[in-house]
Design a protein around this motif. Sequence first.
Motif, short mmCIF file in Angstrom:
data_model
loop_
_atom_site.label_atom_id
_atom_site.label_comp_id
_atom_site.label_asym_id
_atom_site.label_seq_id
_atom_site.Cartn_x
_atom_site.Cartn_y
_atom_site.Cartn_z
N LEU A 155 0.53 -1.07 -0.17
CA LEU A 155 0.21 0.21 0.29
C LEU A 155 0.84 1.29 0.11
O LEU A 155 0.77 2.25 -0.99
N ILE A 156 1.77 1.38 0.72
CA ILE A 156 2.29 2.70 0.89
C ILE A 156 3.20 2.86 -0.59
O ILE A 156 2.84 4.19 -0.58
N ILE A 177 3.49 -6.68 15.97
CA ILE A 177 2.97 -7.25 14.63
C ILE A 177 2.87 -9.36 14.06
O ILE A 177 1.58 -9.07 12.80
N MET A 208 2.55 -4.46 5.89
CA MET A 208 2.26 -3.74 7.05
C MET A 208 3.55 -4.18 8.07
O MET A 208 3.17 -3.87 9.20
N GLY A 259 3.75 -0.79 11.15
CA GLY A 259 2.84 -1.37 12.21
C GLY A 259 4.59 -1.07 13.34
O GLY A 259 4.10 -1.73 14.26
N THR A 262 7.15 2.02 14.17
CA THR A 262 5.93 3.38 14.81
C THR A 262 5.53 3.62 16.06
O THR A 262 6.15 3.74 16.89
N THR A 263 4.69 2.31 16.31
CA THR A 263 4.46 1.61 17.89
C THR A 263 5.87 1.52 18.62
O THR A 263 5.12 2.48 20.09
N VAL A 306 5.92 5.10 19.81
CA VAL A 306 4.94 6.21 20.28
C VAL A 306 4.57 5.66 22.24
O VAL A 306 5.28 6.75 22.70
N GLN A 310 5.36 10.25 14.18
CA GLN A 310 6.44 9.20 13.69
C GLN A 310 5.15 8.78 12.03
O GLN A 310 4.68 7.83 11.95
N ARG A 325 4.87 14.50 -0.66
CA ARG A 325 4.65 13.21 -1.39
C ARG A 325 4.92 14.06 -2.48
O ARG A 325 5.96 15.11 -2.97
N PRO A 378 -1.32 12.14 13.02
CA PRO A 378 -0.28 11.16 13.65
C PRO A 378 -0.96 10.25 12.83
O PRO A 378 0.34 9.07 12.39
N CYS A 437 -3.11 5.48 7.25
CA CYS A 437 -2.88 4.98 8.38
C CYS A 437 -4.27 3.56 8.06
O CYS A 437 -4.37 3.93 8.57
N VAL A 438 -3.73 2.24 7.82
CA VAL A 438 -5.14 1.24 7.75
C VAL A 438 -5.01 0.98 9.58
O VAL A 438 -5.78 0.29 9.82
N GLY A 439 -3.48 1.35 9.40
CA GLY A 439 -3.35 0.81 10.97
C GLY A 439 -3.74 1.16 12.24
O GLY A 439 -3.12 0.80 13.17
N PHE A 481 -5.43 -0.11 15.89
CA PHE A 481 -4.22 -0.90 16.38
C PHE A 481 -3.73 -0.79 16.76
O PHE A 481 -3.09 -0.87 18.01
C1 HEM Z 1 1.79 4.07 15.72
C2 HEM Z 1 2.05 3.45 15.01
C3 HEM Z 1 1.60 4.68 13.54
C4 HEM Z 1 2.08 5.46 13.75
C5 HEM Z 1 2.18 6.46 14.65
C6 HEM Z 1 1.71 4.83 12.02
C7 HEM Z 1 1.72 6.73 11.41
C8 HEM Z 1 1.24 6.32 9.07
C9 HEM Z 1 1.27 7.37 8.68
C10 HEM Z 1 1.72 9.03 9.21
C11 HEM Z 1 0.72 6.86 7.81
C12 HEM Z 1 0.62 7.38 6.40
C13 HEM Z 1 1.45 7.99 5.57
C14 HEM Z 1 1.14 8.68 4.96
O1 HEM Z 1 0.50 9.52 4.36
O2 HEM Z 1 2.16 9.14 3.87
C15 HEM Z 1 0.51 5.69 7.52
C16 HEM Z 1 0.48 4.76 6.68
C17 HEM Z 1 0.43 3.28 6.79
N1 HEM Z 1 0.23 2.58 7.91
FE1 HEM Z 1 0.07 3.45 9.76
N2 HEM Z 1 1.01 4.30 10.63
C18 HEM Z 1 1.25 3.63 12.61
C19 HEM Z 1 0.72 1.87 12.97
C20 HEM Z 1 0.68 0.90 11.84
C21 HEM Z 1 0.31 -0.44 11.87
C22 HEM Z 1 0.09 -0.93 13.50
C23 HEM Z 1 0.01 -0.51 10.37
C24 HEM Z 1 -0.53 -1.96 10.10
C25 HEM Z 1 -0.44 -3.22 11.14
C26 HEM Z 1 0.19 -0.17 9.90
C27 HEM Z 1 0.04 0.59 8.51
C28 HEM Z 1 0.22 1.32 6.98
C29 HEM Z 1 -0.14 0.84 5.67
C30 HEM Z 1 -0.55 0.01 5.82
C31 HEM Z 1 -0.48 2.69 5.38
C32 HEM Z 1 -0.69 2.74 4.14
C33 HEM Z 1 -1.79 3.20 4.03
C34 HEM Z 1 -2.02 3.28 2.21
O3 HEM Z 1 -1.27 4.69 1.72
O4 HEM Z 1 -3.51 3.84 2.07
N3 HEM Z 1 0.24 1.49 10.06
N4 HEM Z 1 0.69 5.50 8.33
#
Ligand code: HEM
Length: 582
Positions: free
Chosen positions: A163-164, A236, A358, A362, A365-366, A369, A424, A430, A519, A527-529, A532
Amino acid sequence: MATASVQQLPMPVHGNFHRINSFDFGTSRLANSYSKATLQILFQKNRCRIRCQSTDTEEEPKIKRNILDNASNLLTNLLSGGNLGSMPIAEGAVTDLFDRPLFFSLYDWFLQHGSVYKLAFGPKAFVVVSDPIVARYILRENAFSYDKGVLADILEPIMGKGLIPADLETWKLRRRVIAPGFHTLFLEAMVKIFTDCSDRTITKIDRLLEVEERLGGNTIELDLEAEFSNLALDIIGLGVFNYDFGSVSKESPVIKAVYGTLFEAEHRSTFYIPYWKLPLARWLVPRQRKFQNDLKVINDCLDGLIRNAKDTREETDVEKLQQRDYSNLKDASLLRFLVDMRGADVDDRQLRDDLMTMLIAGHETTAAVLTWAVFLLAQNPEKMRKAQAEIDSVIGRGKTTYECVKNLEYIRLIVVESLRLYPQPPLLIRRSLKSDVLPGGYNGEKDGYAIPAGTDIFISVYNLHRSPYFWDRPNDFEPERFLVQKKSEGIEGWAGFDPSRSPGAMYPNEIIADFAFLPFGGGPRKCVGDQFALMESTVALAMLLQNFDVELKGSPESVELVTGATIHTKNGLWCKLRKRHQ
Ligand code: HEM
């Protein structure tokens, strides 16, 4: 509005930005990271002292410019479509960017130049955005006119079409399938994984304390950042693909390989000549051979898990999957959900990319925090006591459940306040796919700023979260702030802060703050997570403070700060821990 004075929170020393060349699992920080790699491009390619040469300041600083600076700035202007209209410029003359993490400089320039400015860095230029109105425009209102730019280039070799970094078409297909996987019953079931894994950490600390007690002491010193990293990794692994890394008690060759590949990605992003594309490089160059080996270790592990899940597939409609009895499922993981979902057939390669994404997104980042939550609480003993009082009244000496999470309001606020002060990642990246006009934001040009296609943008979440225009006492640790409504105070285009805007939300989000709090990003690529991660952090923090009193080992100033995709410490968060109950 006049610039409010920015009070200083006791801040960690701004450590030198350093490259992590070796991998020391479990004891030193594991620098993962996508924006790390991106920042490294800036750092490595332009080893010149950054001075902030404002186009709107009256006096030109008298700094000797060398030929490289002049040439690179010329290039910057050419490559980024010239002056970007009237946008203020923080011109990087760039001789030494190693003094402190980049986002501190971005903050200073934000106060000096305003919410939208161009940062010229040698051959590269970035538009830096520190304003919720502009961030909302890029992330939500005009989201599909932007992609992940340099971030996607760097991450693609590791995350493939996850996804990212995914292209828009793939992203749309996979997001539609993955997002429903984080449904309510799944999240409730995950609480058991959060508590089981946190229990391992508690048991480990208990054992260390028992040894200490036999020696006559009652306190141990431990790097909690490393412990949180292990804990988050185990969670995770189990939550996403039902794989137990068991990293609280041992090292994992698979995750070593994951970080090996990340280091390689970083290397590639900072090397001028893409020698790895040469026909024989992958066999002849040792680090390229290692990269291929690391990829193989990861692929073998994930492919095995995918094969297993497919062999035991029970195809069902998504609605039925969401209503399974998760409390009795042996495997409640996201992989199970993705494989069992009817009509969502994908090849193994895509599934592997999804899992890998993922795992990386995930984990650290966690862990970060949790690290900063402890760091902040340790400096605020009153708030620490308030947190422990809440834990005692909600959980007592018992087990943490989903119901407990709902009642741990103060702990939840601590988690989000920690994310506000230490987001984080601190930057979202972009690139514009076509020419566009960015809004001017709160204190920018009324007509906005025209940008050409291909403009690279940093949305500085760190600046947004500490903006003196949108937050009262922006640098203070005040979890309670999220309960209070804040009017827009005449800021045109910003709706203010209003907790009632997201009724039923367990945690404050970007909607409540109209994009002044980001955040987890915002808009379709949010973020999808998020839920979680927030619940995981709430459980882990509550269980730690339920069992132990925690203090910093040294002064807060001795904690050196390093950035990448996450803000972490240079040498760990060393704390003193004591049992709360005998
Ligand atoms: C405190 C923990 C977390 C923080 C602070 C965080 C933060 C973020 C942020 C800021 C983005 C957006 C990035 C962007 O717009 O360029 C993002 C995207 C994403 N995060 Fe998290 N995240 C965390 C935990 C997780 C977890 C636990 C998972 C999965 C189990 C996860 C999966 C994803 C995915 C797949 C994306 C991409 C979404 C997309 O583009 O559709 N993240 N996260």
